[in-house]
Design an enzyme around this catalytic site. Structure first.
Site, mmCIF file in Angstrom:
data_model
loop_
_atom_site.group_PDB
_atom_site.id
_atom_site.type_symbol
_atom_site.label_atom_id
_atom_site.label_comp_id
_atom_site.label_asym_id
_atom_site.label_seq_id
_atom_site.Cartn_x
_atom_site.Cartn_y
_atom_site.Cartn_z
ATOM 1 N N THR A 8 64.831 7.770 -38.704
ATOM 2 C CA THR A 8 64.892 6.390 -39.171
ATOM 3 C C THR A 8 65.526 5.556 -38.079
ATOM 4 O O THR A 8 65.991 6.105 -37.084
ATOM 5 C CB THR A 8 65.719 6.296 -40.469
ATOM 6 O OG1 THR A 8 65.473 5.053 -41.077
ATOM 7 C CG2 THR A 8 67.206 6.442 -40.219
ATOM 8 N N GLY A 165 59.854 0.924 -33.812
ATOM 9 C CA GLY A 165 58.713 1.432 -34.571
ATOM 10 C C GLY A 165 57.459 1.598 -33.734
ATOM 11 O O GLY A 165 56.602 2.435 -34.035
ATOM 12 N N ASP A 168 58.916 5.045 -31.613
ATOM 13 C CA ASP A 168 59.391 6.220 -32.346
ATOM 14 C C ASP A 168 58.477 6.504 -33.536
ATOM 15 O O ASP A 168 58.327 5.656 -34.417
ATOM 16 C CB ASP A 168 60.823 5.962 -32.830
ATOM 17 C CG ASP A 168 61.378 7.097 -33.659
ATOM 18 O OD1 ASP A 168 61.093 8.271 -33.339
ATOM 19 O OD2 ASP A 168 62.101 6.816 -34.634
ATOM 20 N N THR A 171 59.834 5.953 -37.191
ATOM 21 C CA THR A 171 60.262 4.614 -37.602
ATOM 22 C C THR A 171 59.023 3.787 -37.905
ATOM 23 O O THR A 171 58.099 3.734 -37.098
ATOM 24 C CB THR A 171 61.070 3.945 -36.467
ATOM 25 O OG1 THR A 171 62.216 4.741 -36.177
ATOM 26 C CG2 THR A 171 61.515 2.545 -36.855
#
Length: 180
Positions: A8, A165, A168, A171
């Site tokens: 996250t 995001g 990764d 994410t």
């Protein structure tokens, strides 16, 4: 199997006298399955005066958030005192030592990272980020603070999560944010 929020990204920013924290909504089971895309990992507590964001095991993160809120109540909203007391308890209690989570806590004056190894860290540059995309979000937010001073704290935090995001795989772009 324990659901993890390690995969996250949470980012907290102080910019132009305002504070914001943002997090993505993805919950990943293991390394292959997205279980949920709309989780709320950034929340308001203590009469909406404190924002907390967490990464790590879901159950552990909720446990620590609850313990932190109790410490806030015990110390009349003193964020630093509550964070230090939680970190000391976390480090000294054998059951708590097994908890796998990190917290970022923030009020209108302070922003702190609280870890299970007993650290309570105040950032030097008004940005904190945790989770699998934390380093990407941290770099993005710091760059925006230096070169886009007209952006609000919320805009910086949310943009940092979106950038993380893009890089990764753990994410997503479903960003939840809170401002103070």
């Amino acid at each position: 199997m324990t659901t993890k929020f390690e995969a996250t990204t949470i980012c907290a920013v102080r910019q132009n006298g305002h504070n914001a924290m943002a997090g993505d909504g993805q919950v990943t089971m293991g390394e292959k399955v997205v279980m949920k895309g709309t989780a709320h990992k950034v929340r308001r507590i203590y009469n909406d005066q404190v924002v907390v964001g967490f990464a790590g095991s879901v159950a552990d993160a909720f446990n620590l958030e609850d313990r932190f809120e109790k410490k806030l109540n015990e110390f009349s909203g003193n964020l630093q005192r509550a964070a230090v007391e939680l970190a000391q308890e976390w480090r000294s209690d054998q059951a708590l030592q097994k908890l796998e989570a990190l917290l970022i806590v923030m009020n209108k004056d302070d922003m702190l990272l609280v870890s299970g190894s007993g650290e309570v860290i105040t950032p030097d540059n008004d940005v904190l980020a945790i989770g699998s995309g934390g380093n990407f979000a941290l770099a993005a937010a710091r760059a925006m603070q230096l070169h886009a001073k007209d952006m609000s704290a919320k805009e910086v935090a949310e943009a940092a999560i979106h950038i993380a995001g893009d890089i990764d795989i753990f994410t997503n772009h479903n960003v939840i944010s809170e401002t103070l």
